[in-house]
Design a protein around this motif. Sequence first.
Motif, mmCIF file in Angstrom:
data_model
loop_
_atom_site.group_PDB
_atom_site.id
_atom_site.type_symbol
_atom_site.label_atom_id
_atom_site.label_comp_id
_atom_site.label_asym_id
_atom_site.label_seq_id
_atom_site.Cartn_x
_atom_site.Cartn_y
_atom_site.Cartn_z
ATOM 1 N N LEU A 1 -27.269 9.562 10.257
ATOM 2 C CA LEU A 1 -27.013 9.235 11.653
ATOM 3 C C LEU A 1 -28.269 9.494 12.473
ATOM 4 O O LEU A 1 -29.192 10.163 12.027
ATOM 5 C CB LEU A 1 -25.854 10.069 12.208
ATOM 6 C CG LEU A 1 -24.546 10.063 11.406
ATOM 7 C CD1 LEU A 1 -23.530 10.992 12.047
ATOM 8 C CD2 LEU A 1 -23.982 8.652 11.296
ATOM 9 N N ARG A 2 -28.289 8.996 13.692
ATOM 10 C CA ARG A 2 -29.448 9.247 14.549
ATOM 11 C C ARG A 2 -29.085 8.990 16.008
ATOM 12 O O ARG A 2 -28.346 8.056 16.303
ATOM 13 C CB ARG A 2 -30.625 8.339 14.153
ATOM 14 C CG ARG A 2 -31.915 8.621 14.937
ATOM 15 C CD ARG A 2 -33.068 7.806 14.382
ATOM 16 N NE ARG A 2 -33.458 8.234 13.062
ATOM 17 C CZ ARG A 2 -34.311 9.238 12.811
ATOM 18 N NH1 ARG A 2 -34.835 9.921 13.822
ATOM 19 N NH2 ARG A 2 -34.626 9.556 11.584
ATOM 20 N N MET A 3 -29.602 9.875 16.867
ATOM 21 C CA MET A 3 -29.481 9.596 18.290
ATOM 22 C C MET A 3 -30.664 8.740 18.716
ATOM 23 O O MET A 3 -31.807 9.023 18.357
ATOM 24 C CB MET A 3 -29.443 10.881 19.122
ATOM 25 C CG MET A 3 -29.410 10.613 20.628
ATOM 26 S SD MET A 3 -29.253 12.097 21.641
ATOM 27 C CE MET A 3 -27.482 12.349 21.573
ATOM 28 N N LYS A 4 -30.395 7.707 19.507
ATOM 29 C CA LYS A 4 -31.428 6.832 20.046
ATOM 30 C C LYS A 4 -31.263 6.740 21.551
ATOM 31 O O LYS A 4 -30.183 7.017 22.094
ATOM 32 C CB LYS A 4 -31.338 5.439 19.423
ATOM 33 C CG LYS A 4 -31.568 5.421 17.909
ATOM 34 C CD LYS A 4 -31.477 4.004 17.355
ATOM 35 C CE LYS A 4 -31.725 3.985 15.846
ATOM 36 N NZ LYS A 4 -31.633 2.600 15.299
ATOM 37 N N THR A 5 -32.316 6.319 22.210
ATOM 38 C CA THR A 5 -32.283 6.162 23.659
ATOM 39 C C THR A 5 -31.898 4.730 24.013
ATOM 40 O O THR A 5 -32.326 3.783 23.342
ATOM 41 C CB THR A 5 -33.658 6.500 24.264
ATOM 42 O OG1 THR A 5 -33.974 7.853 23.945
ATOM 43 C CG2 THR A 5 -33.650 6.334 25.769
ATOM 44 N N GLY A 6 -31.076 4.582 25.049
ATOM 45 C CA GLY A 6 -30.668 3.254 25.495
ATOM 46 C C GLY A 6 -31.846 2.315 25.667
ATOM 47 O O GLY A 6 -32.929 2.725 26.088
#
Length: 503
Positions: A322-327
């Motif tokens: 998984l990964r958090m990304k910026t809008g």
Amino acid sequence: MFGLKEIKSNIVSYVSQQTNDYMKEMPKALRKNYGQFFTSAETAIFMAGLFAIPKKKVLTILDPGAGAGILSAAIIERLQALKDVERIELTCYENDKNIIELLRSNLEWVCNNSNIKIVYSIITENYILSQKEEYNRISKSPSGGKEKFDIVIGNPPYLKIGKDAPEALAMPDVCYGAPNLYFLFMSMAIFNLCSNGELVFIIPRSWTSGAYFKKFREKLFQTVSLTNIHLFVSRDKVFEQENVLQETIIVKVKKCTNKPTHVNISTSNSNSDFHKLTTFNAPYNIVVNGEDNYVFLATNKSEVEILRKLNSFSYTLPVIGLRMKTGITVDFRNRDFLRSAPDDETIPLFYSQHIHNGEVTFPMGKKYEYLSSSRKGLLQKSTNYLFVKRFTAKEEHRRLQCGIYLAKRFPQYSQISTQNKINFICGKKELSETLVYGLYVIFNSSLYDSYYRILNGSTQVNSTEINKMPVPSIKVIDEMGRKLLLSNDLSERNCNEILKEYT
């Protein structure tokens, strides 16, 4: 620690008054252009009091970016009370032509009113560039350096510079991206320290985490030991006369490779109440932690316990796929493609305002909440996500505020877009509904919110830092999501109860 007296010394008072007179004549807007903010007398006295003064007859002191000389005055005032010191050799770097004469005048006055022999020099060259050749010749060795100064005290300029700026190119071993002058000053100052010498700087907190400072932290902890950190509860009270809102801390390091067992972390409300300190000895391996050497500013036992609990997890989001990304949509740069009403050629554009009480609601009648589908580079698949606000207000209860986006709730859309003031967590494969709910348990819990606040003092949720945070296995996250779905309760309290079973 050196005693903090209510009555300031004659030396510090004199230099402080001269500095205040200068500030009235020199506009703050002009000084801000080169990152110049002056240290208060109270802060200077506190910083000087942090040093463990070596028992030597002759002490060498460096004040890089000396300004009007308030920090030099404070350390000289401190040394006057010691019997061992007979001579001070002070070197000040300052290349602001507007203030050099004031610095010289102040140092002359200090010399004439001190009971110790003082020899000083003012170097008007660029502090970084004047030493770049020697720095790059020796700095590859962790123990190398221009071993000259016993004490370094400083308030460096706070100024972002380009990655191709001469100062950035002069120190490639600590630079990544567009750096800030303050940590280049600190790196060079450590280079200038003698073995077992000590440095005290007042600097922004931003270096303690994030990718931009990774190389700096790596070099820092190869070379020095962190012994003291001082935090200010009110960030607008550090440079009160300057109206600076920067999250600022005072740091003390010692040039040695032996790491202490604890770091002394102290706190005060402002720069005028150092006599009301709260102090805590935090375990060194809790404060400086992880392969990226993040610095966690734990101020009490409860915060240490929070860090220990989360550090027991051995995964990160990228490790479990998984990964958090910026809008991806910067709205003001794409005004021509924004729409306030839907049609056959628009898709939803999600803002932080669409996140409410753990859910994502759309539409909400907000202006420009649609995007033209012709802007192909800003489209993303409508699939399951966890949305997380990137920005919150300082006074808000939570730093991590998230909402569950499920594609089945918006069947009319195959594609959407996210404004860059929200983050989103996605995977290489489509996230299951239970996995999204499990991620919500994590990011809506008090434990993770507290962890992030200890790590990062700003109001911005940084995806790089989130992707480094420890998390449970994907199986456990899925289990937590199932429990949350069964309970049908998205409250923080319920998320805490579910997470507690796994910590």
